[in-house]
Design an enzyme around this catalytic site. Structure first.
Site, PDB file in Angstrom:
ATOM      1  CB  THR A   1      -0.837  -0.048   1.250  1.00 48.58           C
ATOM      2  OG1 THR A   1      -1.642   0.906   1.706  1.00 48.58           O
ATOM      3  CG2 THR A   1      -0.132  -0.614   2.682  1.00 48.58           C
ATOM      4  CG  ASP A   2      -0.830   4.983  -0.996  1.00 46.46           C
ATOM      5  OD1 ASP A   2      -1.783   4.629  -0.247  1.00 46.46           O
ATOM      6  OD2 ASP A   2      -1.648   5.724  -1.693  1.00 46.46           O
ATOM      7  CD  GLU A   3      -3.588   3.676   4.554  1.00 47.73           C
ATOM      8  OE1 GLU A   3      -3.848   3.250   5.256  1.00 47.73           O
ATOM      9  OE2 GLU A   3      -4.577   2.969   3.769  1.00 47.73           O
TER      10      GLU A   3
ATOM     11  CE1 TYR B   1      -3.495  -2.693   5.731  1.00 48.02           C
ATOM     12  CE2 TYR B   1      -3.055  -0.603   5.467  1.00 48.02           C
ATOM     13  CZ  TYR B   1      -3.254  -1.604   4.179  1.00 48.02           C
ATOM     14  OH  TYR B   1      -3.264  -2.188   3.378  1.00 48.02           O
TER      15      TYR B   1
ATOM     16  CE  LYS C   1       0.505  -4.459   2.686  1.00 47.01           C
ATOM     17  NZ  LYS C   1      -0.455  -6.032   2.319  1.00 47.01           N
TER      18      LYS C   1
HETATM   19  P1  NAD Z   1      -9.299  -7.682   2.033  1.00 42.33           P
HETATM   20  O1  NAD Z   1      -9.236  -7.694   3.545  1.00 42.33           O
HETATM   21  O2  NAD Z   1     -10.284  -7.713   1.414  1.00 42.33           O
HETATM   22  O3  NAD Z   1      -8.613  -9.400   1.752  1.00 42.33           O
HETATM   23  C1  NAD Z   1      -7.588 -10.123   2.621  1.00 42.33           C
HETATM   24  C2  NAD Z   1      -7.527 -11.607   1.886  1.00 42.33           C
HETATM   25  O4  NAD Z   1      -6.511 -12.234   3.181  1.00 42.33           O
HETATM   26  C3  NAD Z   1      -9.316 -12.123   2.554  1.00 42.33           C
HETATM   27  O5  NAD Z   1      -9.547 -13.317   1.894  1.00 42.33           O
HETATM   28  C4  NAD Z   1      -8.648 -13.047   3.924  1.00 42.33           C
HETATM   29  O6  NAD Z   1      -9.068 -13.923   4.337  1.00 42.33           O
HETATM   30  C5  NAD Z   1      -7.496 -13.161   3.745  1.00 42.33           C
HETATM   31  N1  NAD Z   1      -5.958 -13.619   5.045  1.00 42.33           N
HETATM   32  C6  NAD Z   1      -6.231 -12.866   6.039  1.00 42.33           C
HETATM   33  N2  NAD Z   1      -5.369 -13.047   6.851  1.00 42.33           N
HETATM   34  C7  NAD Z   1      -4.923 -14.342   5.893  1.00 42.33           C
HETATM   35  C8  NAD Z   1      -4.171 -14.788   6.384  1.00 42.33           C
HETATM   36  N3  NAD Z   1      -3.753 -15.358   7.528  1.00 42.33           N
HETATM   37  N4  NAD Z   1      -3.752 -16.362   5.216  1.00 42.33           N
HETATM   38  C9  NAD Z   1      -4.785 -16.513   4.279  1.00 42.33           C
HETATM   39  N5  NAD Z   1      -5.414 -15.294   4.045  1.00 42.33           N
HETATM   40  C10 NAD Z   1      -5.413 -14.637   5.030  1.00 42.33           C
HETATM   41  O7  NAD Z   1      -8.217  -7.030   1.814  1.00 42.33           O
HETATM   42  P2  NAD Z   1      -7.602  -6.204  -0.186  1.00 42.33           P
HETATM   43  O8  NAD Z   1      -8.283  -4.862   0.407  1.00 42.33           O
HETATM   44  O9  NAD Z   1      -8.288  -7.316  -0.997  1.00 42.33           O
HETATM   45  O10 NAD Z   1      -5.977  -5.903  -0.276  1.00 42.33           O
HETATM   46  C11 NAD Z   1      -4.894  -7.039  -0.355  1.00 42.33           C
HETATM   47  C12 NAD Z   1      -3.821  -6.479  -0.561  1.00 42.33           C
HETATM   48  O11 NAD Z   1      -3.720  -5.350  -1.162  1.00 42.33           O
HETATM   49  C13 NAD Z   1      -3.462  -6.565   1.287  1.00 42.33           C
HETATM   50  O12 NAD Z   1      -2.455  -7.097   1.533  1.00 42.33           O
HETATM   51  C14 NAD Z   1      -3.909  -4.930   1.005  1.00 42.33           C
HETATM   52  O13 NAD Z   1      -2.738  -4.438   2.560  1.00 42.33           O
HETATM   53  C15 NAD Z   1      -3.132  -4.419   0.012  1.00 42.33           C
HETATM   54  N6  NAD Z   1      -3.455  -3.271  -0.833  1.00 42.33           N
HETATM   55  C16 NAD Z   1      -4.984  -2.598  -0.554  1.00 42.33           C
HETATM   56  C17 NAD Z   1      -5.628  -1.492  -1.087  1.00 42.33           C
HETATM   57  C18 NAD Z   1      -6.825  -0.876  -0.796  1.00 42.33           C
HETATM   58  O14 NAD Z   1      -7.836  -0.085  -1.253  1.00 42.33           O
HETATM   59  N7  NAD Z   1      -8.264  -2.254  -0.206  1.00 42.33           N
HETATM   60  C19 NAD Z   1      -4.476  -0.584  -1.013  1.00 42.33           C
HETATM   61  C20 NAD Z   1      -2.925  -1.003  -1.366  1.00 42.33           C
HETATM   62  C21 NAD Z   1      -2.964  -2.310  -1.259  1.00 42.33           C
END
Ligand code: NAD
Length: 356
Positions: free
Chosen positions: A138-140, A164, A168
């Site tokens: 993430t950009d955070e 968080y 990350k």
């Molecule tokens: P989300 O919370 O919707 O989904 C996370 C998934 O990971 C879920 O299906 C969950 O069951 C699974 N999970 C969690 N803990 C686990 C574990 N211990 N073992 C196996 N599976 C596990 O998250 P998202 O929004 O889809 O984000 C996905 C990735 O992208 C993350 O790494 C997040 O940091 C990154 N990201 C998200 C955003 C955003 O805006 N949502 C932006 C930038 C980066």
């Protein structure tokens, strides 16, 4: 790698972004996906739509912290690449309960890296040349920008400020260290805020859409001046899959949409689209906006300069914010059953999807 059917071991594929990547990889590119997901409260099999039962999709219900099972999955499925998305992802939850964030985001990434390192050591020839470990972040991790600061880019120093983003950031550092120390072909991407269909109802945009549909209060932290660069999730999925085939090990890619908006403007746009699509006899929905006490350490602004990634990947976010948001609102209007089912459940003593 053109014409080759990639087999990707992808973590978190039942989450919001992961499911978009799985759908894109199988339907648009014909890849195989081994989807490793613990099925936490944030997971939804529904989000896999018609690829759930597709022959190119295998779902393994596993915790990435379970080293033995993860190593066995590498040995059994012999992937060409890893896309690591599994994480605890909700900032508000990380403030209330940081433990799960350190456990999954830091320890879980460590387990994934070690399992990948052990597996990579067994590879030879083309399979070894081709192997990539793509860590999705993430950009955070870059901290907060003031209004006048230039956007983040690949050279921006780390300055995480929430549990968080700190977890990350720690995982990004581990990933890069595994390349420098052990030669594992790591690629890291740091992305701005995503939105689109199947996003869990606790996140800002779905929460506001759902509350707007229900004509419930629209709670905005502080004065609503916090700014995020909003990326449509399918555009992100496309960029991530380009990184797997075109990305260079050791490189970081900052993925952004060039669509910065203040939170208050996001909510006002949601109100305007809903007023048009679902007019209320009670009047315009902006009346529902309520300002609530800001969360601790709320970063003021995130924005990415995606120039490097756009040029390197021949990719650009296809959706501007207003178009992507309209598609998203239409989807939430047509899929009430999904989010109503989630909101009927409780987790940690709280109704799911009811916090900002
Ligand atoms: P989300 O919370 O919707 O989904 C996370 C998934 O990971 C879920 O299906 C969950 O069951 C699974 N999970 C969690 N803990 C686990 C574990 N211990 N073992 C196996 N599976 C596990 O998250 P998202 O929004 O889809 O984000 C996905 C990735 O992208 C993350 O790494 C997040 O940091 C990154 N990201 C998200 C955003 C955003 O805006 N949502 C932006 C930038 C980066």
């Amino acid at each position: 790698m053109m014409g080759f059917i990639l087999r990707i071991l992808l973590t978190g594929g039942c989450g919001f972004i992961g499911s978009a990547v799985v759908r894109f990889a199988i339907k648009n590119l014909g890849y195989e996906v081994i989807n490793v997901d613990k099925m936490t409260y944030a997971a939804s099999k529904d989000a896999l739509e018609d690829v759930l039962l597709h022959p190119n999709h295998t779902l393994l219900t596993l915790d990435i912290c379970d080293s033995e099972s993860i190593r066995a999955a590498f040995a059994k499925y012999q992937p060409d690449a890893v896309m690591h998305l599994a994480a605890e992802s909700h900032v508000d939850r990380s403030i209330d309960g940081p433990c799960a964030f350190v456990q999954t985001n830091v320890n879980g990434t460590f387990v994934m890296l070690e399992a990948a390192r052990e597996y990579f050591a067994t590879l030879v020839g083309e399979k070894r040349e081709r192997f990539r470990f793509h860590h999705i972040s993430t950009d955070e991790v870059f901290g907060a920008l003031a209004d006048e600061d230039p956007p983040f880019n690949e050279q921006t120093p780390y300055d995480p400020r929430s549990p968080y983003s700190a977890s990350k950031a720690a995982s990004d550092h581990l990933a890069r260290a595994w390349m420098h120390t052990y030669g594992l072909p790591i690629i890291v991407s740091n992305t701005t805020n995503n939105y689109g269909k199947w996003q869990f109802p606790e996140k800002l945009i779905p929460l506001m859409i759902i509350n707007g549909i229900n004509e419930a209060p629209l709670p905005i932290y502080g004065g609503g001046t916090n700014t995020r660069d909003w990326l449509f999730v399918d555009d992100h999925a496309e960029a991530l899959l380009k990184i797997i085939t075109h990305g260079i090990p050791g490189q970081t890619y900052c993925i952004g949409a060039r669509q910065p908006r203040k939170n208050l403007d996001v909510v006002k746009t949601i109100c305007a689209v809903l007023d048009q699509k679902l007019p209320s006899p009670n009047g315009a929905r902006e009346r529902l906006i309520t300002y609530v006490k800001d969360r601790p350490g709320h970063d003021h602004r995130y924005e990415i300069d995606p120039s490097f990634a756009e040029n390197a990947l021949h990719w650009k976010a296809a959706h501007d914010f207003e178009r992507g948001l309209t598609v998203t609102i239409e989807w939430y209007l047509n899929n009430c059953e999904w989010w109503e089912r989630i909101r009927s459940q409780t987790y940690g003593g709280q109704r799911l999807g009811t916090i900002a």
